[in-house]
Design an enzyme around this catalytic site. Structure first.
Site, PDB file in Angstrom:
ATOM      1  N   GLY A 195      -4.697 122.868  56.739  1.00  0.00           N
ATOM      2  CA  GLY A 195      -4.971 123.597  55.510  1.00  0.00           C
ATOM      3  C   GLY A 195      -5.350 122.634  54.395  1.00  0.00           C
TER       4      GLY A 195
ATOM      5  CB  SER B 273      -2.630 125.024  62.952  1.00  0.00           C
ATOM      6  OG  SER B 273      -3.884 125.483  62.514  1.00  0.00           O
TER       7      SER B 273
ATOM      8  CB  THR C 216       5.236 115.272  53.435  1.00  0.00           C
ATOM      9  OG1 THR C 216       3.946 115.643  53.951  1.00  0.00           O
ATOM     10  CG2 THR C 216       5.444 113.788  53.614  1.00  0.00           C
TER      11      THR C 216
ATOM     12  NE  ARG D 227       9.113 124.100  51.595  1.00  0.00           N
ATOM     13  CZ  ARG D 227       8.301 123.492  50.745  1.00  0.00           C
ATOM     14  NH1 ARG D 227       7.896 122.248  51.006  1.00  0.00           N
ATOM     15  NH2 ARG D 227       7.890 124.103  49.650  1.00  0.00           N
TER      16      ARG D 227
ATOM     17  CD  GLU E 270      14.922 119.157  50.938  1.00  0.00           C
ATOM     18  OE1 GLU E 270      14.600 119.495  49.774  1.00  0.00           O
ATOM     19  OE2 GLU E 270      14.085 118.896  51.811  1.00  0.00           O
TER      20      GLU E 270
ATOM     21  CG  HIS F 126      11.628 117.706  49.023  1.00  0.00           C
ATOM     22  ND1 HIS F 126      12.039 118.954  49.411  1.00  0.00           N
ATOM     23  CD2 HIS F 126      10.282 117.818  48.854  1.00  0.00           C
ATOM     24  CE1 HIS F 126      11.008 119.776  49.494  1.00  0.00           C
ATOM     25  NE2 HIS F 126       9.922 119.098  49.157  1.00  0.00           N
TER      26      HIS F 126
END
Length: 319
Positions: free
Chosen positions: A151, A172, A231, A233, A262, A281
């Site tokens: 994406g 994907s 990077t 989820r 987190e 994060h």
């Protein structure tokens, strides 16, 4: 209105927007509210507005039911899987989002790739203690970069890989050959992506379909010296399977900016796993991003107060 601005870890939210223009009581929470429902509800009782930093503090149906005065939730960024939008709709709570700058996350992906291939986690720590050249790095030119999700962010990362002379492939579920060609890369079958990548980087939206997508079976397909970068989820990767692969020497290295829980618990096994590069994060955490987040948050609150909400968040598509 009473406004709660959550997870202001760096203590800078007040400086990135004109909160005083709202004429309201604004509280900035610099510490995470934790995972306990009672603690979160106690902290947010009496607030009309909650400004949520990404998905750090889930606003579940159970929590929302115990916050009867809550009227507006502003989520930084365009998506937030941790807000129960069905529950907010049922309770008449408006949910708005802010803009988002995609470049920082793509840039941080490459920071992690460079840190992993040149073992900066080791070398940066060695210098202050008197060390000198303790690892042997890996080059990028000619290596295969596997992009899981092509994406907006995945495409940005892929184009940088091409600039480094890498062989870039992608997969994907809905990726077509035509879309891959537009970016200048090749679409390959799913198993080939995992089996052939020297570096595999994840750029998918978290959903029921992608949760746990990278599990023990997928990690077993990867080369024993491959690097996994996430990077996107945390829950897209099965953390227990990842720790097992690292400790068993079945994966070269993991470079992670996102985690299931987190902030990452102090006793989490990833903190002591071998061959990991971990960042807290911060992929999206830049001055430019915060300017957009907090400026838009103030605009969202002002528009809601005037009776004309903007940037309303819609239910995500099923799947």
């Amino acid at each position: 209105m009473r406004i709660a601005v959550l997870d202001d870890y760096q203590g800078v939210a007040a400086s990135y927007a004109d909160w005083a223009s709202l004429g309201s009581e604004v509280t900035f929470f610099s510490q995470h509210l934790g995972q306990d429902d009672d603690g979160v509800v106690a902290a947010l009782e009496g607030y009309d507005v909650v400004v949520a930093m990404r998905e750090r503090t889930p606003l579940t149906a159970e929590r929302l039911a115990r916050l009867p005065e809550l009227k507006l939730i502003v989520s930084t960024g365009r998506r937030n899987a941790s807000i129960d939008l069905k529950a907010t709709a049922a309770r008449g709570i408006t949910v708005c989002h802010t803009g988002y700058v995609p470049a920082p996350a793509a840039e941080h992906t490459w920071a992690l790739i460079h840190a992993a291939t040149r073992r900066l986690d080791v070398e940066l720590g060695a210098i202050p203690s008197g060390g000198w050249q303790t690892t042997v790095g890996r080059g990028l030119e000619g290596a295969r970069l596997g992009v899981l999700g092509l994406g907006n962010l995945g495409s940005r990362v892929a184009k940088v890989g091409l600039a480094f002379g890498m062989d870039v492939v992608a997969w994907s579920e809905n990726l077509t050959d035509e879309r891959a060609a537009e970016v200048g890369v090749r679409r390959v079958p799913r198993d080939e992506l995992f089996a052939s990548a020297d570096i595999l980087t994840i750029h998918l939206v978290l959903s029921k379909r992608t949760r746990g997508l990278v599990g023990a079976a997928e990690l077993a397909l990867m080369k024993p010296d491959a690097i996994l970068v996430n990077t996107s989820r945390g829950p897209i990767v099965d953390e227990a399977a990842l720790v097992s692969a690292l400790r068993g020497g079945r994966l070269g290295l993991a470079a992670l900016d996102v985690f299931d829980v987190e902030p990452l618990p102090a006793d989490h096994p990833l903190r002591t796993a071998p061959r990991v590069v971990l960042t807290p994060h911060i992929g999206y955490v830049t001055r430019e991003q915060y300017e957009v987040f907090y400026r838009d948050a103030v605009e969202d609150i002002a528009a809601f107060a005037s009776g004309s909400p903007v940037r309303a968040m819609e239910l995500p598509p099923k799947g």
